[in-house]
Design a protein around this motif. Structure first.
Motif, PDB file in Angstrom:
ATOM      1  N   ILE A 356      -1.554   4.629  -2.023  1.00 31.48           N
ATOM      2  CA  ILE A 356      -2.430   5.418  -1.157  1.00 31.48           C
ATOM      3  C   ILE A 356      -3.698   4.639  -0.837  1.00 31.48           C
ATOM      4  O   ILE A 356      -4.166   4.611   0.307  1.00 31.48           O
ATOM      5  N   ILE A 357      -4.259   3.985  -1.840  1.00 34.02           N
ATOM      6  CA  ILE A 357      -5.462   3.174  -1.618  1.00 34.02           C
ATOM      7  C   ILE A 357      -5.160   2.062  -0.609  1.00 34.02           C
ATOM      8  O   ILE A 357      -5.928   1.823   0.326  1.00 34.02           O
ATOM      9  N   LYS A 358      -4.025   1.388  -0.791  1.00 32.54           N
ATOM     10  CA  LYS A 358      -3.634   0.311   0.131  1.00 32.54           C
ATOM     11  C   LYS A 358      -3.499   0.846   1.556  1.00 32.54           C
ATOM     12  O   LYS A 358      -3.994   0.235   2.512  1.00 32.54           O
ATOM     13  N   ALA A 359      -2.852   1.996   1.690  1.00 35.57           N
ATOM     14  CA  ALA A 359      -2.677   2.589   3.014  1.00 35.57           C
ATOM     15  C   ALA A 359      -4.013   2.957   3.633  1.00 35.57           C
ATOM     16  O   ALA A 359      -4.242   2.743   4.823  1.00 35.57           O
ATOM     17  N   ASN A 360      -4.920   3.518   2.820  1.00 38.96           N
ATOM     18  CA  ASN A 360      -6.233   3.903   3.335  1.00 38.96           C
ATOM     19  C   ASN A 360      -7.015   2.697   3.841  1.00 38.96           C
ATOM     20  O   ASN A 360      -7.693   2.768   4.874  1.00 38.96           O
ATOM     21  N   VAL A 361      -6.915   1.596   3.110  1.00 42.28           N
ATOM     22  CA  VAL A 361      -7.586   0.368   3.554  1.00 42.28           C
ATOM     23  C   VAL A 361      -6.994  -0.086   4.888  1.00 42.28           C
ATOM     24  O   VAL A 361      -7.724  -0.431   5.829  1.00 42.28           O
ATOM     25  N   GLU A 362      -5.653  -0.084   4.982  1.00 34.34           N
ATOM     26  CA  GLU A 362      -5.008  -0.521   6.215  1.00 34.34           C
ATOM     27  C   GLU A 362      -5.360   0.386   7.382  1.00 34.34           C
ATOM     28  O   GLU A 362      -5.544  -0.077   8.509  1.00 34.34           O
ATOM     29  N   ILE A 363      -5.485   1.681   7.120  1.00 34.77           N
ATOM     30  CA  ILE A 363      -5.850   2.625   8.177  1.00 34.77           C
ATOM     31  C   ILE A 363      -7.259   2.338   8.675  1.00 34.77           C
ATOM     32  O   ILE A 363      -7.522   2.305   9.878  1.00 34.77           O
ATOM     33  N   ASN A 364      -8.182   2.117   7.754  1.00 35.66           N
ATOM     34  CA  ASN A 364      -9.562   1.835   8.148  1.00 35.66           C
ATOM     35  C   ASN A 364      -9.694   0.544   8.932  1.00 35.66           C
ATOM     36  O   ASN A 364     -10.555   0.421   9.794  1.00 35.66           O
ATOM     37  N   LEU A 365      -8.821  -0.435   8.633  1.00 36.78           N
ATOM     38  CA  LEU A 365      -8.887  -1.720   9.324  1.00 36.78           C
ATOM     39  C   LEU A 365      -8.046  -1.738  10.598  1.00 36.78           C
ATOM     40  O   LEU A 365      -8.105  -2.702  11.355  1.00 36.78           O
ATOM     41  N   ALA A 366      -7.290  -0.680  10.842  1.00 40.90           N
ATOM     42  CA  ALA A 366      -6.404  -0.643  11.997  1.00 40.90           C
ATOM     43  C   ALA A 366      -7.180  -0.738  13.298  1.00 40.90           C
ATOM     44  O   ALA A 366      -8.246  -0.139  13.454  1.00 40.90           O
ATOM     45  N   GLU A 367      -6.619  -1.478  14.209  1.00 43.26           N
ATOM     46  CA  GLU A 367      -7.246  -1.628  15.519  1.00 43.26           C
ATOM     47  C   GLU A 367      -6.487  -0.886  16.610  1.00 43.26           C
ATOM     48  O   GLU A 367      -6.917  -0.868  17.767  1.00 43.26           O
ATOM     49  N   ASP A 368      -5.349  -0.291  16.261  1.00 36.60           N
ATOM     50  CA  ASP A 368      -4.622   0.504  17.243  1.00 36.60           C
ATOM     51  C   ASP A 368      -3.841   1.595  16.520  1.00 36.60           C
ATOM     52  O   ASP A 368      -3.692   1.582  15.292  1.00 36.60           O
ATOM     53  N   GLU A 369      -3.337   2.550  17.278  1.00 38.14           N
ATOM     54  CA  GLU A 369      -2.636   3.690  16.703  1.00 38.14           C
ATOM     55  C   GLU A 369      -1.333   3.281  16.027  1.00 38.14           C
ATOM     56  O   GLU A 369      -0.910   3.884  15.044  1.00 38.14           O
ATOM     57  N   GLY A 370      -0.667   2.236  16.530  1.00 37.68           N
ATOM     58  CA  GLY A 370       0.565   1.756  15.917  1.00 37.68           C
ATOM     59  C   GLY A 370       0.353   1.295  14.490  1.00 37.68           C
ATOM     60  O   GLY A 370       1.178   1.553  13.609  1.00 37.68           O
ATOM     61  N   ALA A 371      -0.777   0.628  14.231  1.00 35.84           N
ATOM     62  CA  ALA A 371      -1.089   0.146  12.882  1.00 35.84           C
ATOM     63  C   ALA A 371      -1.361   1.322  11.944  1.00 35.84           C
ATOM     64  O   ALA A 371      -1.005   1.283  10.759  1.00 35.84           O
ATOM     65  N   ILE A 372      -2.001   2.355  12.459  1.00 36.57           N
ATOM     66  CA  ILE A 372      -2.259   3.555  11.646  1.00 36.57           C
ATOM     67  C   ILE A 372      -0.935   4.206  11.252  1.00 36.57           C
ATOM     68  O   ILE A 372      -0.700   4.533  10.081  1.00 36.57           O
ATOM     69  N   ASP A 373      -0.073   4.419  12.239  1.00 32.52           N
ATOM     70  CA  ASP A 373       1.215   5.066  11.975  1.00 32.52           C
ATOM     71  C   ASP A 373       2.063   4.252  11.001  1.00 32.52           C
ATOM     72  O   ASP A 373       2.738   4.808  10.131  1.00 32.52           O
ATOM     73  N   LYS A 374       2.010   2.921  11.122  1.00 32.69           N
ATOM     74  CA  LYS A 374       2.792   2.067  10.224  1.00 32.69           C
ATOM     75  C   LYS A 374       2.314   2.209   8.781  1.00 32.69           C
ATOM     76  O   LYS A 374       3.119   2.291   7.847  1.00 32.69           O
ATOM     77  N   ALA A 375       1.009   2.267   8.565  1.00 31.31           N
ATOM     78  CA  ALA A 375       0.446   2.426   7.222  1.00 31.31           C
ATOM     79  C   ALA A 375       0.828   3.773   6.625  1.00 31.31           C
ATOM     80  O   ALA A 375       1.201   3.876   5.450  1.00 31.31           O
ATOM     81  N   VAL A 376       0.754   4.839   7.434  1.00 27.74           N
ATOM     82  CA  VAL A 376       1.109   6.185   6.967  1.00 27.74           C
ATOM     83  C   VAL A 376       2.590   6.258   6.600  1.00 27.74           C
ATOM     84  O   VAL A 376       2.964   6.760   5.534  1.00 27.74           O
ATOM     85  N   ASN A 377       3.451   5.737   7.467  1.00 26.68           N
ATOM     86  CA  ASN A 377       4.898   5.796   7.230  1.00 26.68           C
ATOM     87  C   ASN A 377       5.316   4.969   6.018  1.00 26.68           C
ATOM     88  O   ASN A 377       6.187   5.378   5.240  1.00 26.68           O
ATOM     89  N   ALA A 378       4.702   3.812   5.834  1.00 28.72           N
ATOM     90  CA  ALA A 378       5.048   2.946   4.702  1.00 28.72           C
ATOM     91  C   ALA A 378       4.662   3.600   3.380  1.00 28.72           C
ATOM     92  O   ALA A 378       5.422   3.571   2.408  1.00 28.72           O
ATOM     93  N   ALA A 379       3.472   4.204   3.314  1.00 29.50           N
ATOM     94  CA  ALA A 379       3.026   4.883   2.091  1.00 29.50           C
ATOM     95  C   ALA A 379       3.917   6.074   1.783  1.00 29.50           C
ATOM     96  O   ALA A 379       4.299   6.302   0.623  1.00 29.50           O
ATOM     97  N   ALA A 380       4.271   6.836   2.804  1.00 30.50           N
ATOM     98  CA  ALA A 380       5.129   8.007   2.608  1.00 30.50           C
ATOM     99  C   ALA A 380       6.498   7.596   2.080  1.00 30.50           C
ATOM    100  O   ALA A 380       7.060   8.247   1.186  1.00 30.50           O
ATOM    101  N   ALA A 381       7.068   6.494   2.628  1.00 30.31           N
ATOM    102  CA  ALA A 381       8.379   6.022   2.187  1.00 30.31           C
ATOM    103  C   ALA A 381       8.327   5.523   0.746  1.00 30.31           C
ATOM    104  O   ALA A 381       9.249   5.744  -0.038  1.00 30.31           O
ATOM    105  N   TYR A 382       7.237   4.842   0.387  1.00 29.46           N
ATOM    106  CA  TYR A 382       7.095   4.324  -0.979  1.00 29.46           C
ATOM    107  C   TYR A 382       7.002   5.466  -1.986  1.00 29.46           C
ATOM    108  O   TYR A 382       7.669   5.471  -3.021  1.00 29.46           O
ATOM    109  N   ILE A 383       6.185   6.473  -1.676  1.00 34.69           N
ATOM    110  CA  ILE A 383       6.013   7.621  -2.571  1.00 34.69           C
ATOM    111  C   ILE A 383       7.320   8.396  -2.704  1.00 34.69           C
ATOM    112  O   ILE A 383       7.686   8.854  -3.791  1.00 34.69           O
ATOM    113  N   ALA A 384       8.050   8.534  -1.607  1.00 37.36           N
ATOM    114  CA  ALA A 384       9.319   9.263  -1.632  1.00 37.36           C
ATOM    115  C   ALA A 384      10.341   8.578  -2.536  1.00 37.36           C
ATOM    116  O   ALA A 384      11.259   9.228  -3.062  1.00 37.36           O
ATOM    117  N   ALA A 385      10.197   7.258  -2.742  1.00 32.36           N
ATOM    118  CA  ALA A 385      11.145   6.510  -3.577  1.00 32.36           C
ATOM    119  C   ALA A 385      10.794   6.563  -5.061  1.00 32.36           C
ATOM    120  O   ALA A 385      11.583   6.128  -5.906  1.00 32.36           O
TER     121      ALA A 385
END
Length: 500
Positions: A356-385
């Motif tokens: 979650i911390i890693k995703a939050n950092v990536e979200i804050n550094l994101a420069e476009d909406e695609g980068a935000i969505d990628k960080a959210v989806n990756a964290a969700a997939a990791y937690i689900a596993a």
């Protein structure tokens, strides 16, 4: 130990809270390009052990996946990527005449194997933006799926993901949600020495008359697949401009500085695609001769880069900044609230909070909406596993069970081993070991309660023990990431016997 774990969790929670309140600055949207002007110029997946190798003890394998934060695709689903196509040194156009720069693309798992490949992405791209018969491949024994036609052209080709050349055939290389793909129809048919250049940013949003810089990075596609070289200003002839459709509109007075950067400013609101044409001098290899010959100072044509620039008027810029900041805040809240720590053990809690911390950092550094969505989806997939406490207990029903070895009787060069059946297992594994020798194993069915082990060394002492084996069902809801695999129960107490 519990206190130490609790302290670790507390520290991670504090870090997560701090990250959630990091300021956000960048913003972007997805829009179609329009014609505009610059201030300078116009345009716009546990094996049974080997006989001489002891098996892993129960519980040795962790239920916590390696934290790569790579989303695990599922058959039948799709991923969304962005694709840019360069054709002979210039940005290509689609079947409607629009520039092929960072175009959104939905990739389908065509063969249903649970993986999304570059090949499947190219199939989707041609179907949507070009023509289905504009793409063709063949199977090569050395390189796998090899492209023979791209964008209707039968030349040589290069392929990149997130500004790195792919290191396998397009049928083997996997793409992930949010990836940026670049496909090139090469201009240099002799040496295939086309230079891949790219900007340090995919998207920039600025206000009218606001100056900004882009750094230009590059590598020769075939020679430096994983490295980026600084472009020597004195050995390059690059022309920067905007592209709308097939027209390249040069930007006057825009050139590389000593730090490989260009400075830009647009006076009119709109969406622009910045690109470049030209060549970079480099040393190339002529593979057509034997032995291969190295040739210096060859003009290597560049593969057209692309940066999307959104220029807003003052009012729109303020609204866009606020909207993008809110999207980041909502994304951080979504990631942070997606984890119910009460369902997990301490190790999984730490792993999830770290993700979650890693995703939050990536979200804050994101420069476009695609980068935000990628960080959210990756964290969700990791937690689900991650394995929940309940899933661990379901697995431990087998792994924690200790079988009872009733007796071992010795015969002439053999031993009879007897045990109490355990109906929860599919089979049993018997361990036997001669003093100062390697252990050996034999597997028997769960319907038997004894086994005669032959060909033993006479007058030698052996140690025996037994454990159960269970292949779990594919019920992921019940067994988590252990579903479908073979697990082992705990070893029984050992018994020793001297063979007659």
């Amino acid at each position: 130990m519990k206190k130490k774990m609790a302290r670790t969790l507390a520290v991670l929670m504090c870090l997560m809270t701090a990250v959630a309140f990091m300021p956000t600055f960048a913003f972007a949207t997805t829009e179609e390009p329009v014609t505009g002007t610059t201030s300078e110029a116009p345009a716009v997946e546990q094996q049974e052990p080997a006989a001489d190798e002891p098996a892993a003890e129960a519980g040795e394998e962790s239920g916590t996946p390696e934290m790569t934060l790579q989303e695990e695709p599922k058959p039948g689903e799709t991923v969304n990527v962005y694709i840019t196509v360069s054709n002979s040194g210039a940005l290509a156009t689609d079947n409607g005449g629009k520039v092929m720069a960072q175009r959104e693309l939905e990739v389908t798992d065509i063969d249903g194997d649970g993986h999304f490949t570059y090949d499947e992405a190219l199939i989707a791209a041609h179907k949507k933006y070009n023509a289905e018969d504009g793409y063709a491949t063949t199977m090569d024994s050395s390189y796998g799926t090899t492209v023979t036609k791209l964008w209707g052209e039968t030349k040589t080709f290069l392929f990149f993901v997130n500004d790195k050349a792919i290191a396998s055939g397009v049928g083997d290389y996997e793409v992930a949600d949010g990836d940026y793909l670049n496909a090139s129809v090469n201009l240099d048919d002799k040496y295939s020495a086309d230079w891949y250049i790219h900007f340090n940013k995919k998207t920039v949003t600025v206000a009218q008359n606001e100056s900004f810089q882009l750094e230009v990075k590059g590598c020769q596609g075939m020679a430096y697949p994983f490295a980026t070289k600084k472009i020597d200003k004195e050995k390059s002839e690059l022309f920067f401009g905007t592209q709308s459709g097939s027209a390249f509109n040069p930007l006057e007075d825009v050139s590389l500085d000593g730090d490989s950067k260009i400075e830009l400013k647009f006076s009119d609101a709109g969406v622009y695609y910045i690109t470049a044409e030209g060549a970079v001098k480099d040393t190339v290899t002529d593979w057509s001769v034997v032995p291969p010959e190295t040739i210096p100072d060859i003009d290597c044509p560049v593969i057209a880069p692309a940066c999307k620039v959104i220029v807003r008027d003052a009012g729109e810029a303020g609204e866009a900044i606020a909207a993008f900041a809110q999207k980041k805040k909502d994304a951080i809240n979504k990631v942070s609230s997606s984890f119910d720590s009460s369902k997990y053990r301490a190790a999984e809690q730490i792993a999830a909070l770290t993700a979650i911390i890693k995703a939050n950092v990536e979200i804050n550094l994101a420069e476009d909406e695609g980068a935000i969505d990628k960080a959210v989806n990756a964290a969700a997939a990791y937690i689900a596993a991650l394995m929940t406490d309940e899933q661990y207990k379901n697995v431990e029903y087998y792994t924690s069970y200790k079988m009872k070895l009733k007796s071992v009787s010795a015969g002439k060069k053999k031993a009879t081993v007897k045990w109490t059946k355990a109906t929860r297992f599919d089979s049993y594994q018997i361990y036997y070991k001669k003093t100062n020798a390697d252990a050996k194993y034999v597997t028997v069915g769960s319907d038997t309660a004894s086994k005669v082990i032959k060909k033993l060394s006479k007058k030698k002492k052996y140690s025996f023990k037994i454990r159960g084996i269970k292949t779990l069902s594919n019920d992921k809801a019940k067994y988590g990431n252990k579903a479908g695999i073979k697990v082992y129960g705990s070893w029984s107490s050992a018994k020793s016997k001297k063979i007659k």
